[in-house]
Design a protein around this motif. Structure first.
Motif, PDB file in Angstrom:
ATOM      1  N   ALA A 175       0.825  -1.206   0.000  1.00  0.00           N
ATOM      2  CA  ALA A 175       0.000   0.000   0.000  1.00  0.00           C
ATOM      3  C   ALA A 175       0.862   1.259   0.000  1.00  0.00           C
ATOM      4  O   ALA A 175       0.587   2.229  -0.713  1.00  0.00           O
ATOM      5  N   HIS A 176       1.940   1.254   0.803  1.00  0.00           N
ATOM      6  CA  HIS A 176       2.841   2.406   0.838  1.00  0.00           C
ATOM      7  C   HIS A 176       3.536   2.599  -0.511  1.00  0.00           C
ATOM      8  O   HIS A 176       3.734   3.737  -0.963  1.00  0.00           O
ATOM      9  N   LEU A 177       3.906   1.494  -1.154  1.00  0.00           N
ATOM     10  CA  LEU A 177       4.554   1.597  -2.457  1.00  0.00           C
ATOM     11  C   LEU A 177       3.603   2.226  -3.475  1.00  0.00           C
ATOM     12  O   LEU A 177       3.990   3.105  -4.244  1.00  0.00           O
ATOM     13  N   ALA A 178       2.349   1.778  -3.472  1.00  0.00           N
ATOM     14  CA  ALA A 178       1.361   2.349  -4.392  1.00  0.00           C
ATOM     15  C   ALA A 178       1.173   3.846  -4.130  1.00  0.00           C
ATOM     16  O   ALA A 178       1.054   4.641  -5.069  1.00  0.00           O
ATOM     17  N   GLN A 179       1.148   4.252  -2.857  1.00  0.00           N
ATOM     18  CA  GLN A 179       1.013   5.665  -2.525  1.00  0.00           C
ATOM     19  C   GLN A 179       2.182   6.473  -3.091  1.00  0.00           C
ATOM     20  O   GLN A 179       1.996   7.553  -3.671  1.00  0.00           O
ATOM     21  N   GLY A 180       3.394   5.958  -2.919  1.00  0.00           N
ATOM     22  CA  GLY A 180       4.571   6.659  -3.429  1.00  0.00           C
ATOM     23  C   GLY A 180       4.564   6.756  -4.945  1.00  0.00           C
ATOM     24  O   GLY A 180       4.930   7.790  -5.523  1.00  0.00           O
ATOM     25  N   ILE A 181       4.149   5.679  -5.607  1.00  0.00           N
ATOM     26  CA  ILE A 181       4.065   5.684  -7.069  1.00  0.00           C
ATOM     27  C   ILE A 181       3.073   6.731  -7.550  1.00  0.00           C
ATOM     28  O   ILE A 181       3.352   7.520  -8.463  1.00  0.00           O
ATOM     29  N   LEU A 182       1.907   6.761  -6.929  1.00  0.00           N
ATOM     30  CA  LEU A 182       0.888   7.723  -7.338  1.00  0.00           C
ATOM     31  C   LEU A 182       1.361   9.156  -7.114  1.00  0.00           C
ATOM     32  O   LEU A 182       1.097  10.049  -7.927  1.00  0.00           O
ATOM     33  N   ALA A 183       2.081   9.381  -6.007  1.00  0.00           N
ATOM     34  CA  ALA A 183       2.609  10.722  -5.742  1.00  0.00           C
ATOM     35  C   ALA A 183       3.589  11.137  -6.839  1.00  0.00           C
ATOM     36  O   ALA A 183       3.555  12.284  -7.318  1.00  0.00           O
ATOM     37  N   CYS A 184       4.477  10.224  -7.254  1.00  0.00           N
ATOM     38  CA  CYS A 184       5.437  10.546  -8.313  1.00  0.00           C
ATOM     39  C   CYS A 184       4.752  10.725  -9.663  1.00  0.00           C
ATOM     40  O   CYS A 184       5.204  11.543 -10.480  1.00  0.00           O
ATOM     41  N   LEU A 185       3.678   9.985  -9.901  1.00  0.00           N
ATOM     42  CA  LEU A 185       2.935  10.168 -11.145  1.00  0.00           C
ATOM     43  C   LEU A 185       2.264  11.540 -11.185  1.00  0.00           C
ATOM     44  O   LEU A 185       2.216  12.187 -12.238  1.00  0.00           O
ATOM     45  N   VAL A 186       1.760  11.990 -10.044  1.00  0.00           N
ATOM     46  CA  VAL A 186       1.181  13.333  -9.985  1.00  0.00           C
ATOM     47  C   VAL A 186       2.254  14.384 -10.268  1.00  0.00           C
ATOM     48  O   VAL A 186       2.053  15.326 -11.046  1.00  0.00           O
ATOM     49  N   ARG A 187       3.426  14.226  -9.632  1.00  0.00           N
ATOM     50  CA  ARG A 187       4.520  15.164  -9.878  1.00  0.00           C
ATOM     51  C   ARG A 187       4.944  15.139 -11.343  1.00  0.00           C
ATOM     52  O   ARG A 187       5.214  16.180 -11.941  1.00  0.00           O
ATOM     53  N   ARG A 188       4.995  13.945 -11.930  1.00  0.00           N
ATOM     54  CA  ARG A 188       5.380  13.848 -13.333  1.00  0.00           C
ATOM     55  C   ARG A 188       4.363  14.552 -14.224  1.00  0.00           C
ATOM     56  O   ARG A 188       4.713  15.198 -15.211  1.00  0.00           O
ATOM     57  N   GLY A 189       3.078  14.421 -13.858  1.00  0.00           N
ATOM     58  CA  GLY A 189       2.051  15.087 -14.629  1.00  0.00           C
ATOM     59  C   GLY A 189       2.167  16.600 -14.568  1.00  0.00           C
ATOM     60  O   GLY A 189       1.823  17.304 -15.522  1.00  0.00           O
ATOM     61  N   ARG A 190       2.667  17.108 -13.443  1.00  0.00           N
ATOM     62  CA  ARG A 190       2.791  18.561 -13.269  1.00  0.00           C
ATOM     63  C   ARG A 190       4.100  19.110 -13.823  1.00  0.00           C
ATOM     64  O   ARG A 190       4.137  20.192 -14.405  1.00  0.00           O
ATOM     65  N   PHE A 191       5.188  18.357 -13.632  1.00  0.00           N
ATOM     66  CA  PHE A 191       6.509  18.894 -13.948  1.00  0.00           C
ATOM     67  C   PHE A 191       7.298  18.042 -14.942  1.00  0.00           C
ATOM     68  O   PHE A 191       8.424  18.387 -15.279  1.00  0.00           O
ATOM     69  N   GLY A 192       6.728  16.911 -15.379  1.00  0.00           N
ATOM     70  CA  GLY A 192       7.422  16.066 -16.343  1.00  0.00           C
ATOM     71  C   GLY A 192       8.599  15.304 -15.785  1.00  0.00           C
ATOM     72  O   GLY A 192       9.453  14.841 -16.533  1.00  0.00           O
ATOM     73  N   GLN A 193       8.658  15.164 -14.485  1.00  0.00           N
ATOM     74  CA  GLN A 193       9.796  14.534 -13.825  1.00  0.00           C
ATOM     75  C   GLN A 193       9.419  13.175 -13.249  1.00  0.00           C
ATOM     76  O   GLN A 193       8.459  13.064 -12.506  1.00  0.00           O
ATOM     77  N   GLY A 194      10.178  12.136 -13.606  1.00  0.00           N
ATOM     78  CA  GLY A 194       9.959  10.822 -13.016  1.00  0.00           C
ATOM     79  C   GLY A 194      10.551  10.772 -11.619  1.00  0.00           C
ATOM     80  O   GLY A 194      10.770  11.804 -10.983  1.00  0.00           O
ATOM     81  N   GLY A 195      10.836   9.582 -11.128  1.00  0.00           N
ATOM     82  CA  GLY A 195      11.410   9.510  -9.800  1.00  0.00           C
ATOM     83  C   GLY A 195      11.537   8.086  -9.308  1.00  0.00           C
ATOM     84  O   GLY A 195      11.078   7.140  -9.956  1.00  0.00           O
ATOM     85  N   ARG A 196      12.162   7.953  -8.152  1.00  0.00           N
ATOM     86  CA  ARG A 196      12.354   6.639  -7.544  1.00  0.00           C
ATOM     87  C   ARG A 196      11.608   6.568  -6.223  1.00  0.00           C
ATOM     88  O   ARG A 196      11.693   7.475  -5.392  1.00  0.00           O
ATOM     89  N   VAL A 197      10.876   5.488  -6.034  1.00  0.00           N
ATOM     90  CA  VAL A 197      10.112   5.250  -4.808  1.00  0.00           C
ATOM     91  C   VAL A 197      10.703   4.017  -4.129  1.00  0.00           C
ATOM     92  O   VAL A 197      10.896   2.983  -4.778  1.00  0.00           O
ATOM     93  N   GLU A 198      11.000   4.118  -2.841  1.00  0.00           N
ATOM     94  CA  GLU A 198      11.558   2.987  -2.099  1.00  0.00           C
ATOM     95  C   GLU A 198      10.803   2.805  -0.787  1.00  0.00           C
ATOM     96  O   GLU A 198      10.601   3.766  -0.044  1.00  0.00           O
TER      97      GLU A 198
END
Length: 401
Positions: A175-198
């Motif tokens: 569940a925490h991993l999914a939350q982190g992924i969704l947060a990075c997808l939102v950021r990518r949608g706003r700023f075009g930046q990917g990221g790493r979730v651990e």
């Protein structure tokens, strides 16, 4: 339209934590492709629960991998690895939960993948984090419960540590991993930046205890004391716990006034505990009184006295009684899944999230090993293909989330 439709998720993970995160993304509309070894596939296919298998794979595998596609590839084979890399170039999310360093050895660590696709969200689950003395220990749920203190909190004071009856560390990490992924997808949608979730199983198990750990850290280091009678929460006073009633039933009593409870239950002995502080300091004495008193009537009789007064209580249901109850049936939590050819059929739970009032169902069963290789290789040109050059030298990735 589901919120994540159009997103491509590559699931390199196995067992529970990583696959459960991918499952949730799939429930929300993403296309999820399992990348697994040819032949035997992901290890969870052989991890049976009560020796129940479906079409040669464990029921657990079917439960946690419904709705996904399967691409079989030997990551140590150069041709297969190149095919996977072409797939990565077109993906939005990559999930892996190998031991630290494994993906790097395969040439698929975060930095290497970022070179292929700089907008990807790369998500990893480990047992204990990427460094430290425990990093190479097996990340198994019972071991995590034991090391994190979860098992130590359970059971009565005189009992040994008691683990949960399910893989809670795995499920919360997913569940925490999914939350982190969704947060990075939102950021990518706003700023075009990917990221790493651990995330790690241990950190998720510690976060699960944030309430009691915070109390301990700010209470002079005093350790919680489990109740000797019907323990349910080490930091809560009486009557908090589950009590046997007449006829072999049980009732759960949550937080509430002991004085008011004595009035509703017609238990005069509870009147001696007027001071709310005594509800914790004399917790076990109060609970012993309740243990004896609650056995004098049935659960239904006690509920009839407590529920109209809005005293926090509940019947303790078996699954058989739960499934028969209108309250459960109203939720529609069970769905039938299967493959078009009639195989892989079983009943399982649906996604617990609702979007705009709509429940999310997916009746597709888990895939067979490599079931979608031909279709995926054709669609994504994974074999003997000349990759179309995108702005960063890789295949043209979709913009945003």
């Amino acid at each position: 339209m589901k919120p994540l439709e159009g997103l491509l998720v590559l699931d390199f993970s196995q067992f529970l934590a990583g696959p459960s995160a991918a499952l949730r993304l799939g429930d929300l509309g993403a296309r999820v492709i399992k990348v697994e070894r040819p032949g035997s596939g992901e290890l969870n296919r052989q991890l049976s629960i009560k020796n129940r298998m479906v079409d040669g794979d464990s029921m657990l595998f079917h439960t946690i991998n419904r709705g996904k596609e399967s691409y079989a590839a030997n990551l140590k084979d150069s041709e297969d690895l190149e095919s996977v890399k072409r797939l990565i170039k077109q993906a939005d999310v990559l999930i892996e939960n190998f031991r630290p360093g494994t993906m790097e050895k395969l040439g698929l660590g975060y930095e290497a993948v970022k070179e292929l696709n700089d907008s990807i969200v790369y998500a990893s689950v480990t047992g204990y984090g990427g460094n430290g003395p425990w990093k190479d220990k097996p990340g198994q749920d019972l071991l995590i419960q034991s090391l994190s203190g979860l098992a130590w909190l359970n059971g009565n004071a005189e009992q040994p540590p008691v683990p949960f009856g399910l893989a809670v560390a795995d499920m919360f990490a997913g569940a925490h991993l999914a939350q982190g992924i969704l947060a990075c997808l939102v950021r990518r949608g706003r700023f075009g930046q990917g990221g790493r979730v651990e995330v790690s199983l241990l950190e998720s198990a510690l976060d699960l205890q944030f309430e009691v750990l915070t109390t301990h850290l700010n209470d002079g280091g005093e350790l919680p004391q489990r109740s000797a009678v019907n323990n349910a929460h080490a930091y809560l006073g009486a009557p908090y716990g589950i009590y046997e009633t007449a006829g072999g039933g049980y009732i759960a009593l949550a937080m509430g006034s002991v004085i008011r409870l004595g009035e509703l239950l017609e238990c005069e002995a509870l009147a001696a505990y007027q001071d709310p502080k005594s509800w914790f300091t004399d917790r076990d004495d109060i609970k012993r009184i309740l243990v004896s008193h609650m056995r004098t009537r049935t659960t239904a009789e006690w509920l009839a006295a407590l529920e109209p007064a809005d005293y926090w209580c509940a019947d303790v249901l078996t699954w058989e009684r739960l499934f028969a109850h209108e309250g459960f049936q109203t939720l529609g939590m069970v769905q039938q899944i299967g493959r078009p050819d009639g195989t892989g059929r079983l009943r399982t739970t649906r996604c617990p999230i609702r979007i705009n009032g709509e429940r999310l169902f997916d009746d597709r069963a888990a895939p067979k090993v490599g079931e979608h290789n031909a279709a995926l290789e054709q669609q994504f040109q994974l074999r003997n293909a000349i990759p179309e050059q995108g702005p960063n030298g890789g295949d043209g990735n979709r913009d945003g989330a």
